[in-house]
Write a protein that holds these residues in place. Structure first.
Motif, PDB file in Angstrom:
ATOM      1  N   TYR A   6       0.853  -1.193   0.000  1.00  0.00           N
ATOM      2  CA  TYR A   6       0.000   0.000   0.000  1.00  0.00           C
ATOM      3  C   TYR A   6       0.890   1.244   0.000  1.00  0.00           C
ATOM      4  CZ  TYR A   6       1.244   0.321   4.957  1.00  0.00           C
ATOM      5  OH  TYR A   6       1.949   0.421   6.123  1.00  0.00           O
ATOM      6  N   TYR A   7       0.265   2.415   0.001  1.00  0.00           N
ATOM      7  CA  TYR A   7       0.983   3.680   0.125  1.00  0.00           C
ATOM      8  C   TYR A   7       0.687   4.277   1.503  1.00  0.00           C
ATOM      9  CZ  TYR A   7       1.482   3.197  -4.906  1.00  0.00           C
ATOM     10  OH  TYR A   7       1.782   2.719  -6.161  1.00  0.00           O
ATOM     11  N   ASP A   8       1.733   4.707   2.200  1.00  0.00           N
ATOM     12  CA  ASP A   8       1.549   5.171   3.574  1.00  0.00           C
ATOM     13  C   ASP A   8       1.160   6.650   3.601  1.00  0.00           C
ATOM     14  OD1 ASP A   8       3.854   6.672   3.185  1.00  0.00           O
ATOM     15  OD2 ASP A   8       5.064   5.563   4.631  1.00  0.00           O
ATOM     16  N   ILE A   9       1.104   7.215   4.786  1.00  0.00           N
ATOM     17  CA  ILE A   9       0.659   8.596   4.972  1.00  0.00           C
ATOM     18  C   ILE A   9       1.545   9.595   4.238  1.00  0.00           C
ATOM     19  CG2 ILE A   9       1.978   8.891   7.108  1.00  0.00           C
ATOM     20  CD1 ILE A   9      -0.327  10.539   8.199  1.00  0.00           C
ATOM     21  N   ASP A  10       2.810   9.202   3.982  1.00  0.00           N
ATOM     22  CA  ASP A  10       3.744  10.064   3.254  1.00  0.00           C
ATOM     23  C   ASP A  10       3.819   9.712   1.772  1.00  0.00           C
ATOM     24  OD1 ASP A  10       4.557  11.475   5.605  1.00  0.00           O
ATOM     25  OD2 ASP A  10       5.764   9.732   6.162  1.00  0.00           O
ATOM     26  N   ARG A  11       2.858   8.897   1.293  1.00  0.00           N
ATOM     27  CA  ARG A  11       2.762   8.495  -0.111  1.00  0.00           C
ATOM     28  C   ARG A  11       3.859   7.522  -0.527  1.00  0.00           C
ATOM     29  NH1 ARG A  11      -0.290  11.942  -3.754  1.00  0.00           N
ATOM     30  NH2 ARG A  11      -1.512  13.460  -2.600  1.00  0.00           N
ATOM     31  N   LYS A  12       4.545   6.911   0.413  1.00  0.00           N
ATOM     32  CA  LYS A  12       5.612   5.971   0.118  1.00  0.00           C
ATOM     33  C   LYS A  12       5.034   4.571  -0.089  1.00  0.00           C
ATOM     34  CE  LYS A  12       9.328   8.612   0.558  1.00  0.00           C
ATOM     35  NZ  LYS A  12      10.271   8.812  -0.569  1.00  0.00           N
ATOM     36  N   MET A  13       5.503   3.872  -1.132  1.00  0.00           N
ATOM     37  CA  MET A  13       5.123   2.486  -1.326  1.00  0.00           C
ATOM     38  C   MET A  13       5.676   1.666  -0.164  1.00  0.00           C
ATOM     39  SD  MET A  13       5.880  -0.018  -4.583  1.00  0.00           S
ATOM     40  CE  MET A  13       4.963   0.963  -5.785  1.00  0.00           C
ATOM     41  N   THR A  14       4.813   0.895   0.471  1.00  0.00           N
ATOM     42  CA  THR A  14       5.150   0.203   1.707  1.00  0.00           C
ATOM     43  C   THR A  14       4.629  -1.227   1.650  1.00  0.00           C
ATOM     44  OG1 THR A  14       4.971   2.296   2.920  1.00  0.00           O
ATOM     45  CG2 THR A  14       4.928   0.281   4.231  1.00  0.00           C
ATOM     46  N   VAL A  15       5.370  -2.141   2.239  1.00  0.00           N
ATOM     47  CA  VAL A  15       4.921  -3.525   2.377  1.00  0.00           C
ATOM     48  C   VAL A  15       4.929  -3.879   3.854  1.00  0.00           C
ATOM     49  CG1 VAL A  15       5.312  -5.940   1.788  1.00  0.00           C
ATOM     50  CG2 VAL A  15       5.819  -4.156   0.115  1.00  0.00           C
ATOM     51  N   ALA A  16       3.770  -4.282   4.364  1.00  0.00           N
ATOM     52  CA  ALA A  16       3.650  -4.774   5.728  1.00  0.00           C
ATOM     53  C   ALA A  16       3.623  -6.300   5.680  1.00  0.00           C
ATOM     54  CB  ALA A  16       2.385  -4.238   6.384  1.00  0.00           C
ATOM     55  N   SER A  17       4.280  -6.946   6.633  1.00  0.00           N
ATOM     56  CA  SER A  17       4.341  -8.404   6.617  1.00  0.00           C
ATOM     57  C   SER A  17       4.246  -8.951   8.033  1.00  0.00           C
ATOM     58  CB  SER A  17       5.642  -8.877   5.949  1.00  0.00           C
ATOM     59  OG  SER A  17       6.774  -8.370   6.633  1.00  0.00           O
ATOM     60  N   ARG A  18       3.747 -10.179   8.120  1.00  0.00           N
ATOM     61  CA  ARG A  18       3.623 -10.894   9.387  1.00  0.00           C
ATOM     62  C   ARG A  18       3.353 -12.352   9.076  1.00  0.00           C
ATOM     63  NH1 ARG A  18      -2.311 -11.184  12.008  1.00  0.00           N
ATOM     64  NH2 ARG A  18      -3.469 -11.567  10.087  1.00  0.00           N
ATOM     65  N   ASN A  21      -0.061 -15.906  12.924  1.00  0.00           N
ATOM     66  CA  ASN A  21      -0.203 -15.989  14.378  1.00  0.00           C
ATOM     67  C   ASN A  21       0.401 -14.797  15.097  1.00  0.00           C
ATOM     68  OD1 ASN A  21       2.444 -16.542  13.867  1.00  0.00           O
ATOM     69  ND2 ASN A  21       2.570 -18.379  15.157  1.00  0.00           N
ATOM     70  N   GLU A  22       0.900 -13.811  14.337  1.00  0.00           N
ATOM     71  CA  GLU A  22       1.472 -12.606  14.936  1.00  0.00           C
ATOM     72  C   GLU A  22       0.488 -11.447  14.857  1.00  0.00           C
ATOM     73  OE1 GLU A  22       6.224 -12.727  14.051  1.00  0.00           O
ATOM     74  OE2 GLU A  22       4.924 -12.249  12.365  1.00  0.00           O
ATOM     75  N   ARG A  23       0.534 -10.568  15.840  1.00  0.00           N
ATOM     76  CA  ARG A  23      -0.259  -9.339  15.813  1.00  0.00           C
ATOM     77  C   ARG A  23       0.615  -8.118  15.517  1.00  0.00           C
ATOM     78  NH1 ARG A  23      -5.369  -9.968  17.289  1.00  0.00           N
ATOM     79  NH2 ARG A  23      -5.624  -7.724  17.577  1.00  0.00           N
ATOM     80  N   THR A  24       1.908  -8.319  15.427  1.00  0.00           N
ATOM     81  CA  THR A  24       2.839  -7.230  15.144  1.00  0.00           C
ATOM     82  C   THR A  24       3.269  -7.302  13.681  1.00  0.00           C
ATOM     83  OG1 THR A  24       3.668  -7.257  17.411  1.00  0.00           O
ATOM     84  CG2 THR A  24       5.049  -6.193  15.746  1.00  0.00           C
ATOM     85  N   TRP A  25       3.187  -6.167  13.010  1.00  0.00           N
ATOM     86  CA  TRP A  25       3.560  -6.083  11.592  1.00  0.00           C
ATOM     87  C   TRP A  25       4.964  -5.506  11.459  1.00  0.00           C
ATOM     88  CZ3 TRP A  25       0.405  -7.650   7.552  1.00  0.00           C
ATOM     89  CH2 TRP A  25      -0.935  -7.955   7.882  1.00  0.00           C
ATOM     90  N   ARG A  26       5.677  -5.977  10.451  1.00  0.00           N
ATOM     91  CA  ARG A  26       6.969  -5.399  10.071  1.00  0.00           C
ATOM     92  C   ARG A  26       6.750  -4.582   8.794  1.00  0.00           C
ATOM     93  NH1 ARG A  26       7.425 -10.320  11.753  1.00  0.00           N
ATOM     94  NH2 ARG A  26       7.128 -11.201   9.659  1.00  0.00           N
ATOM     95  N   PHE A  27       7.292  -3.383   8.754  1.00  0.00           N
ATOM     96  CA  PHE A  27       7.037  -2.457   7.645  1.00  0.00           C
ATOM     97  C   PHE A  27       8.316  -2.205   6.857  1.00  0.00           C
ATOM     98  CE2 PHE A  27       3.943  -1.571  10.946  1.00  0.00           C
ATOM     99  CZ  PHE A  27       2.753  -1.587  10.241  1.00  0.00           C
ATOM    100  N   THR A  28       8.185  -2.317   5.540  1.00  0.00           N
ATOM    101  CA  THR A  28       9.298  -2.052   4.635  1.00  0.00           C
ATOM    102  C   THR A  28       8.895  -0.951   3.674  1.00  0.00           C
ATOM    103  OG1 THR A  28       9.975  -4.375   4.734  1.00  0.00           O
ATOM    104  CG2 THR A  28      10.832  -3.050   2.903  1.00  0.00           C
ATOM    105  N   LYS A  29       9.607   0.177   3.731  1.00  0.00           N
ATOM    106  CA  LYS A  29       9.324   1.301   2.834  1.00  0.00           C
ATOM    107  C   LYS A  29      10.242   1.199   1.617  1.00  0.00           C
ATOM    108  CE  LYS A  29       7.839   4.394   6.559  1.00  0.00           C
ATOM    109  NZ  LYS A  29       6.427   4.377   6.195  1.00  0.00           N
ATOM    110  N   LEU A  30       9.629   1.297   0.441  1.00  0.00           N
ATOM    111  CA  LEU A  30      10.379   1.197  -0.799  1.00  0.00           C
ATOM    112  C   LEU A  30      10.611   2.582  -1.395  1.00  0.00           C
ATOM    113  CD1 LEU A  30       8.495  -1.867  -2.332  1.00  0.00           C
ATOM    114  CD2 LEU A  30      10.593  -1.860  -0.964  1.00  0.00           C
ATOM    115  N   ASP A  31      11.575   2.656  -2.256  1.00  0.00           N
ATOM    116  CA  ASP A  31      11.952   3.935  -2.867  1.00  0.00           C
ATOM    117  C   ASP A  31      11.013   4.239  -4.040  1.00  0.00           C
ATOM    118  OD1 ASP A  31      13.293   6.228  -3.577  1.00  0.00           O
ATOM    119  OD2 ASP A  31      14.795   5.155  -4.770  1.00  0.00           O
ATOM    120  N   GLU A  32       9.755   4.481  -3.712  1.00  0.00           N
ATOM    121  CA  GLU A  32       8.751   4.786  -4.735  1.00  0.00           C
ATOM    122  C   GLU A  32       7.650   5.587  -4.074  1.00  0.00           C
ATOM    123  OE1 GLU A  32       7.556   5.051  -8.509  1.00  0.00           O
ATOM    124  OE2 GLU A  32       9.345   3.930  -7.890  1.00  0.00           O
TER     125      GLU A  32
END
Length: 396
Positions: A6-18, A21-32
């Motif tokens: 998705y695109y985050d609040i700053d318009r950055k392409m982002t991938v959340a992953s988990r 069985n986890e409730r915590t997400w890991r976020f990766t911001k891409l250069d786009e």
């Protein structure tokens, strides 16, 4: 493992992953980063070795493609300079799909609205390399037009079915000619009567379902492919009738020829035109073969609302109005939370499969309507929360 692009609040392409069985997400911001363009969709796939592939934010733009260097690890997503190495400077409408033998396929338009070709690539997971699936484009607009596709759809006959309309200019009113092709392997294509195509398919060689003219009331994205009890493909679309009103039509292959049936008699004309993404006033759903053998079809209309009908199997005429299909999304999720005028709720169903058959996942967020890909003047609504819901099936 679950991944959300998705695109985050700053318009950055982002991938959340988990993991599920986890409730915590890991976020990766891409250069786009996105601008004001509704053609910024993101597509994502996982190959059979577990590596992630992601592409998006392209509207007649150079290819934006990322691949992970570790299986099932979004934090290792890295921009790749190219896929196959050519026809990658003017990319729009990226799509990943599974082909025969579960091969990972990537397709996109090379060119612009009114002037473009359709490209297909295939991935070799052993060599970790992309190559052309077809040595020529599937379709060629000859610099005068481009094809807008729905499909390929894998039918009950084990053919991949494809329908499209041609468009001559960026003006959406210049769509015309509903066309069709099918293939067993995505390599060799044929018309509805079984005669083979020589690639690339052009307007002159295309198997035409219905020769709808320019300004004839047909629009890209509103063609659909369904099937009847005899596994015959049915292409659904809308166009103007003789009186100039917009009507739903279904075309079916019968004895090797396309026969067109009018399905509605509305007193309303959706007179669309212009550039950019527009608000859809009439949405046609494909003909559906139910478990009991009945044919049904649903549609939504700006003036007349949403309906679902049982169709006569011979004439495809609506013969009995039915209750709407139960929604896969609970009603409470459809209520708008924002107080900003014009906001609406958007959903995206999950494309993966979990080990449990009693639930699915849904993404939910809120946005304003299309704005023809133009910047909006302030004030703007506040940021919308992107939420993931686990929805249990067959529960109230």
């Amino acid at each position: 493992h679950q991944f959300v692009a998705y695109y985050d609040i700053d318009r950055k392409m982002t991938v959340a992953s988990r993991t599920l069985n986890e409730r915590t997400w890991r976020f990766t911001k891409l250069d786009e980063e996105i601008g004001w363009d509704s053609h910024n969709s993101i597509v994502m796939a996982v190959d059979i070795a577990g590596y992630l592939h992601l592409a998006g934010n392209m509207h007649v733009s150079p290819l934006n493609y990322f691949r992970s260097t570790m299986p099932l690890d979004a934090t290792t997503l890295t921009r790749a300079p190219s896929m196959a190495g050519s026809e990658e400077r003017r990319v729009t409408y990226p799509e990943f799909m599974r082909g025969p033998d579960d091969k990972l396929i990537f397709t996109y338009r090379d060119g612009s609205s009114g002037s473009g070709n359709q490209i297909y690539n295939v991935y070799d997971p052993t060599a970790q390399r992309w190559a052309r699936l077809l040595d020529k484009p599937l379709t060629d607009g000859e610099g005068l037009r481009n094809a807008y596709f729905v499909g390929p759809v894998l039918g009950p006959d084990q053919y991949y079915h494809l329908c499209w309309v041609w468009r001559d200019t960026p003006d959406c009113a210049t769509n015309h000619d509903v066309c069709y092709a099918r293939s067993k392997d995505l390599l060799r294509w044929e018309r509805g009567d079984g005669t083979p195509y020589v690639l690339p398919i052009t307007l002159a060689t295309a198997g035409i379902v219905d020769p709808v003219p320019v300004h004839g009331g047909i629009i890209n994205g509103c063609t659909q492919i369904g099937f009847d009890a005899q596994q015959r493909p049915i292409v659904a679309y809308h166009k103007f009738d003789a009186a100039g009103n917009t009507q739903l039509y279904n075309a079916r292959i019968e004895d090797g020829n396309w026969r067109v049936y009018q399905g509605t008699h509305w007193d309303y004309r959706w007179d669309f035109s212009g550039l950019g993404s527009i608000t859809t006033e009439i949405l046609v759903r494909p003909v559906k073969l139910e478990a009991d053998g009945a044919l049904t079809q649903s549609w939504s209309h700006h003036k007349y609302g949403s309906e679902r009908w049982k169709l006569d199997p011979d004439t495809l005429a609506p013969e009995k109005r039915l209750a709407p299909e139960p929604s896969a999304i609970p009603a409470e999720l459809r209520r708008v939370e924002s107080s900003f005028p014009g906001m609406g709720v958007q959903f995206e169903q999950d494309s993966g499969k979990s080990n449990s058959a009693d639930h699915h996942f849904v993404l939910r967020w809120e946005t304003l309507e299309h704005n023809r890909d133009r910047p909006r003047d302030p004030p703007w609504p506040g940021p919308s929360m992107l939420r993931l819901y686990r929805v249990y099936d067959n529960r109230p």
